[in-house]
Motif scaffolding. Structure first.
Motif, PDB file in Angstrom:
ATOM      1  N   PRO A  49     -64.114   0.810-121.337  1.00 33.56           N
ATOM      2  CA  PRO A  49     -62.874   0.881-120.550  1.00 33.56           C
ATOM      3  C   PRO A  49     -63.093   0.547-119.080  1.00 33.56           C
ATOM      4  CG  PRO A  49     -63.142   2.836-121.935  1.00 33.56           C
ATOM      5  CD  PRO A  49     -64.442   2.076-121.976  1.00 33.56           C
ATOM      6  N   LEU A  50     -62.186  -0.249-118.545  1.00 36.27           N
ATOM      7  CA  LEU A  50     -62.243  -0.633-117.136  1.00 36.27           C
ATOM      8  C   LEU A  50     -62.322   0.593-116.237  1.00 36.27           C
ATOM      9  CD1 LEU A  50     -62.170  -2.933-115.061  1.00 36.27           C
ATOM     10  CD2 LEU A  50     -59.683  -2.848-115.181  1.00 36.27           C
ATOM     11  N   SER A  51     -61.601   1.645-116.587  1.00 36.32           N
ATOM     12  CA  SER A  51     -61.577   2.861-115.773  1.00 36.32           C
ATOM     13  C   SER A  51     -62.923   3.584-115.743  1.00 36.32           C
ATOM     14  CB  SER A  51     -60.504   3.822-116.287  1.00 36.32           C
ATOM     15  OG  SER A  51     -60.824   4.245-117.613  1.00 36.32           O
ATOM     16  N   MET A  52     -63.853   3.177-116.629  1.00 36.83           N
ATOM     17  CA  MET A  52     -65.157   3.837-116.701  1.00 36.83           C
ATOM     18  C   MET A  52     -66.285   2.925-116.219  1.00 36.83           C
ATOM     19  SD  MET A  52     -64.661   5.818-120.315  1.00 36.83           S
ATOM     20  CE  MET A  52     -65.400   7.417-120.025  1.00 36.83           C
ATOM     21  N   ILE A  53     -65.927   1.918-115.418  1.00 34.01           N
ATOM     22  CA  ILE A  53     -66.922   0.985-114.881  1.00 34.01           C
ATOM     23  C   ILE A  53     -66.901   1.059-113.356  1.00 34.01           C
ATOM     24  CG2 ILE A  53     -67.645  -1.433-114.694  1.00 34.01           C
ATOM     25  CD1 ILE A  53     -66.097  -1.972-117.294  1.00 34.01           C
ATOM     26  N   SER A  54     -68.084   1.158-112.768  1.00 31.80           N
ATOM     27  CA  SER A  54     -68.178   1.077-111.304  1.00 31.80           C
ATOM     28  C   SER A  54     -69.371   0.186-110.955  1.00 31.80           C
ATOM     29  CB  SER A  54     -68.352   2.460-110.685  1.00 31.80           C
ATOM     30  OG  SER A  54     -69.565   3.044-111.089  1.00 31.80           O
ATOM     31  N   THR A  55     -69.171  -0.660-109.952  1.00 31.59           N
ATOM     32  CA  THR A  55     -70.247  -1.522-109.463  1.00 31.59           C
ATOM     33  C   THR A  55     -70.215  -1.533-107.940  1.00 31.59           C
ATOM     34  OG1 THR A  55     -68.846  -3.511-109.583  1.00 31.59           O
ATOM     35  CG2 THR A  55     -70.220  -3.044-111.504  1.00 31.59           C
ATOM     36  N   ASP A  56     -71.347  -1.295-107.348  1.00 31.69           N
ATOM     37  CA  ASP A  56     -71.534  -1.405-105.900  1.00 31.69           C
ATOM     38  C   ASP A  56     -72.617  -2.468-105.711  1.00 31.69           C
ATOM     39  OD1 ASP A  56     -71.824  -1.124-103.186  1.00 31.69           O
ATOM     40  OD2 ASP A  56     -72.628   0.919-103.277  1.00 31.69           O
ATOM     41  N   VAL A  57     -72.187  -3.729-105.748  1.00 33.76           N
ATOM     42  CA  VAL A  57     -73.095  -4.864-105.851  1.00 33.76           C
ATOM     43  C   VAL A  57     -73.731  -5.179-104.497  1.00 33.76           C
ATOM     44  CG1 VAL A  57     -73.354  -7.238-106.680  1.00 33.76           C
ATOM     45  CG2 VAL A  57     -71.660  -5.739-107.734  1.00 33.76           C
ATOM     46  N   ARG A  58     -74.811  -4.470-104.238  1.00 34.01           N
ATOM     47  CA  ARG A  58     -75.632  -4.663-103.045  1.00 34.01           C
ATOM     48  C   ARG A  58     -76.980  -4.023-103.348  1.00 34.01           C
ATOM     49  NH1 ARG A  58     -76.049   0.173-100.411  1.00 34.01           N
ATOM     50  NH2 ARG A  58     -74.543   1.721-101.075  1.00 34.01           N
ATOM     51  N   PRO A  59     -78.051  -4.477-102.712  1.00 31.47           N
ATOM     52  CA  PRO A  59     -79.341  -3.835-102.946  1.00 31.47           C
ATOM     53  C   PRO A  59     -79.247  -2.332-102.661  1.00 31.47           C
ATOM     54  CG  PRO A  59     -79.647  -5.895-101.773  1.00 31.47           C
ATOM     55  CD  PRO A  59     -78.160  -5.623-101.807  1.00 31.47           C
ATOM     56  N   GLY A  60     -79.661  -1.536-103.629  1.00 29.46           N
ATOM     57  CA  GLY A  60     -79.563  -0.087-103.518  1.00 29.46           C
ATOM     58  C   GLY A  60     -78.257   0.480-104.039  1.00 29.46           C
ATOM     59  N   GLY A  61     -77.273  -0.382-104.284  1.00 29.04           N
ATOM     60  CA  GLY A  61     -75.989   0.072-104.816  1.00 29.04           C
ATOM     61  C   GLY A  61     -76.112   0.462-106.283  1.00 29.04           C
ATOM     62  N   ALA A  62     -75.244   1.350-106.696  1.00 29.37           N
ATOM     63  CA  ALA A  62     -75.283   1.853-108.068  1.00 29.37           C
ATOM     64  C   ALA A  62     -74.285   1.120-108.946  1.00 29.37           C
ATOM     65  CB  ALA A  62     -74.968   3.347-108.080  1.00 29.37           C
ATOM     66  N   TRP A  63     -74.588   1.065-110.230  1.00 27.01           N
ATOM     67  CA  TRP A  63     -73.649   0.597-111.236  1.00 27.01           C
ATOM     68  C   TRP A  63     -73.623   1.660-112.329  1.00 27.01           C
ATOM     69  CZ3 TRP A  63     -74.849  -0.142-116.350  1.00 27.01           C
ATOM     70  CH2 TRP A  63     -76.196  -0.213-116.684  1.00 27.01           C
ATOM     71  N   SER A  80     -79.291   0.992-110.770  1.00 25.97           N
ATOM     72  CA  SER A  80     -79.039   0.540-109.403  1.00 25.97           C
ATOM     73  C   SER A  80     -79.477  -0.917-109.270  1.00 25.97           C
ATOM     74  CB  SER A  80     -79.764   1.416-108.388  1.00 25.97           C
ATOM     75  OG  SER A  80     -81.163   1.336-108.570  1.00 25.97           O
ATOM     76  N   TYR A  81     -78.862  -1.580-108.317  1.00 28.82           N
ATOM     77  CA  TYR A  81     -79.192  -2.967-108.028  1.00 28.82           C
ATOM     78  C   TYR A  81     -80.386  -3.008-107.085  1.00 28.82           C
ATOM     79  CZ  TYR A  81     -74.570  -3.973-109.943  1.00 28.82           C
ATOM     80  OH  TYR A  81     -73.481  -4.074-110.766  1.00 28.82           O
ATOM     81  N   ARG A  82     -81.350  -3.856-107.394  1.00 30.71           N
ATOM     82  CA  ARG A  82     -82.526  -4.025-106.539  1.00 30.71           C
ATOM     83  C   ARG A  82     -82.464  -5.312-105.738  1.00 30.71           C
ATOM     84  NH1 ARG A  82     -87.939  -2.036-109.688  1.00 30.71           N
ATOM     85  NH2 ARG A  82     -87.431   0.184-109.601  1.00 30.71           N
ATOM     86  N   GLU A  83     -81.985  -6.388-106.363  1.00 28.09           N
ATOM     87  CA  GLU A  83     -81.940  -7.691-105.703  1.00 28.09           C
ATOM     88  C   GLU A  83     -80.702  -8.434-106.169  1.00 28.09           C
ATOM     89  OE1 GLU A  83     -84.623 -11.765-105.586  1.00 28.09           O
ATOM     90  OE2 GLU A  83     -85.533  -9.930-106.340  1.00 28.09           O
ATOM     91  N   ILE A  84     -80.014  -9.069-105.227  1.00 26.49           N
ATOM     92  CA  ILE A  84     -78.802  -9.818-105.546  1.00 26.49           C
ATOM     93  C   ILE A  84     -78.833 -11.127-104.770  1.00 26.49           C
ATOM     94  CG2 ILE A  84     -76.274  -9.812-105.445  1.00 26.49           C
ATOM     95  CD1 ILE A  84     -76.777  -6.603-105.301  1.00 26.49           C
ATOM     96  N   VAL A  85     -78.844 -12.240-105.489  1.00 25.16           N
ATOM     97  CA  VAL A  85     -78.798 -13.570-104.888  1.00 25.16           C
ATOM     98  C   VAL A  85     -77.724 -14.357-105.645  1.00 25.16           C
ATOM     99  CG1 VAL A  85     -80.096 -15.642-104.263  1.00 25.16           C
ATOM    100  CG2 VAL A  85     -81.288 -13.431-104.406  1.00 25.16           C
ATOM    101  N   PRO A  86     -76.446 -14.209-105.230  1.00 23.97           N
ATOM    102  CA  PRO A  86     -75.373 -14.904-105.949  1.00 23.97           C
ATOM    103  C   PRO A  86     -75.510 -16.416-105.821  1.00 23.97           C
ATOM    104  CG  PRO A  86     -74.493 -13.242-104.430  1.00 23.97           C
ATOM    105  CD  PRO A  86     -75.947 -13.401-104.125  1.00 23.97           C
ATOM    106  N   PRO A  87     -75.245 -17.184-106.807  1.00 22.97           N
ATOM    107  CA  PRO A  87     -75.002 -16.805-108.198  1.00 22.97           C
ATOM    108  C   PRO A  87     -76.236 -17.028-109.069  1.00 22.97           C
ATOM    109  CG  PRO A  87     -74.260 -19.041-107.896  1.00 22.97           C
ATOM    110  CD  PRO A  87     -74.895 -18.588-106.584  1.00 22.97           C
ATOM    111  N   GLU A  88     -77.445 -16.831-108.502  1.00 19.98           N
ATOM    112  CA  GLU A  88     -78.619 -17.235-109.263  1.00 19.98           C
ATOM    113  C   GLU A  88     -79.546 -16.126-109.729  1.00 19.98           C
ATOM    114  OE1 GLU A  88     -81.518 -18.990-105.945  1.00 19.98           O
ATOM    115  OE2 GLU A  88     -79.517 -19.904-105.902  1.00 19.98           O
ATOM    116  N   ARG A  89     -79.471 -14.937-109.143  1.00 17.53           N
ATOM    117  CA  ARG A  89     -80.439 -13.897-109.519  1.00 17.53           C
ATOM    118  C   ARG A  89     -79.838 -12.513-109.326  1.00 17.53           C
ATOM    119  NH1 ARG A  89     -86.109 -13.375-110.084  1.00 17.53           N
ATOM    120  NH2 ARG A  89     -86.977 -11.548-109.056  1.00 17.53           N
ATOM    121  N   LEU A  90     -80.137 -11.652-110.288  1.00 19.99           N
ATOM    122  CA  LEU A  90     -79.686 -10.267-110.237  1.00 19.99           C
ATOM    123  C   LEU A  90     -80.797  -9.412-110.841  1.00 19.99           C
ATOM    124  CD1 LEU A  90     -77.159  -8.481-109.591  1.00 19.99           C
ATOM    125  CD2 LEU A  90     -76.496  -8.794-111.971  1.00 19.99           C
ATOM    126  N   VAL A  91     -81.265  -8.427-110.078  1.00 18.77           N
ATOM    127  CA  VAL A  91     -82.289  -7.511-110.574  1.00 18.77           C
ATOM    128  C   VAL A  91     -81.702  -6.114-110.476  1.00 18.77           C
ATOM    129  CG1 VAL A  91     -84.653  -6.634-110.285  1.00 18.77           C
ATOM    130  CG2 VAL A  91     -84.127  -9.042-109.755  1.00 18.77           C
TER     131      VAL A  91
END
Length: 171
Positions: A49-63, A80-91
């Motif tokens: 459910p959409l209501s049960m999804i949260s994303t804080d898309v930044r290094p250190g942010g939680a999902w 948690s997000y460790r590395e974000i390089v849109p649109p090529e990499r997500l750790v």
């Protein structure tokens, strides 16, 4: 679809490679935006459910999100997000839902390569647990998720591979 597994060592790990018929910016958004995640993340027998999804898309942010079965039982997943390089990499990290202490179970490295409007998605998960059976079950789950992701992306890209906005009707 190409799938390969690395030899398990001290920590179990595997890699899944998929060619997706969608531009990589759309694939990246499908991984980071709740409006996309709700349509593909989780096994077919469950909903996210959409209501049960949260994303804080930044290094250190939680999902976090929960997949829900037909009886209303929710199964939370988070990290948690460790590395974000849109649109090529997500750790990002992901916890083991069976681990009540919330200890780190694994690190996922997602790389997206543009192949003439299509996207090669390379998904690598390491540290799933030291139990190979658990890792194989995790891999099988991700393969099902990625089948759903491919279907979702097909519904959001026109015949030229151009991404439509979420909510636009298919052509």
């Amino acid at each position: 679809m190409t799938e390969s597994a690395t030899t398990p060592g001290a920590t179990t790990e595997f890699t899944i490679v998929r060619l997706l018929d969608a531009p990589r910016d759309l694939v990246f958004r499908a991984w980071t935006e709740p409006g996309h995640l709700t349509h593909w993340f989780g096994p077919r027998a469950l909903t996210t459910p959409l209501s049960m999804i949260s994303t804080d898309v930044r290094p250190g942010g939680a999902w976090g999100l929960s997949v829900v079965d037909g009886e209303g039982n929710a199964y939370p997943l988070s990290g948690s997000y460790r590395e974000i390089v849109p649109p090529e990499r997500l750790v990002f990290t992901t916890g083991d839902p069976a681990n009540g202490e919330g200890a780190l179970a694994s690190v996922v490295t997602l790389t997206l390569a543009d192949l003439d409007g299509k996207t090669e998605m390379r998904f690598h998960q390491a540290g799933v647990n030291t139990d190979e059976a658990h890792a194989e079950a995790s891999k099988a789950g991700w393969v099902e998720f990625f089948d759903r992701l491919a279907e979702h992306l097909a519904a959001h890209a026109d015949s030229r591979g151009v991404a439509r906005r979420l909510g636009d009707s298919p052509m």
